[in-house]
Design a protein around this motif. Structure first.
Motif: not given
Length: 86
Positions: A34-42, A62-67
């Motif tokens: 998984p990649y990090p999401r560009r729209s992640c607010p964190d 967590g937007c990518w590390s928990e996937r």
């Protein structure tokens, strides 16, 4: 037959890009990470942030590390021979 594979390949590429996955494939395995999401607010797409202190470390968002990472095994890896061929 090749003409039918092109739309499938384009659709698969679009799904991977929309789902924020990185694809690695060779003849032995397919590996999706998984990649990090560009729209992640964190993390705003950076994938994490630096924690302060005398020894700063990167904390993963967590937007990518928990996937989960996905591994699909295709062909068995060849065994390393114990003896030379001749």
């Amino acid at each position: 037959m090749a003409a039918a594979a092109v739309p499938v390949a384009l659709a698969a590429a679009a799904v991977l890009k929309a789902g924020r996955w990185q694809l690695y494939a060779d003849r032995h395995r397919i590996h999706l990470t998984p990649y990090p999401r560009r729209s992640c607010p964190d993390c705003r797409g950076a994938g994490g942030w630096w924690a302060g202190g005398p020894f700063p470390e990167m904390e993963a968002c967590g937007c990518w590390s928990e996937r989960r990472e996905l591994h699909i095994r295709l062909l068995p890896a060849p065994a390393w021979p114990d003896e030379p061929p001749f």
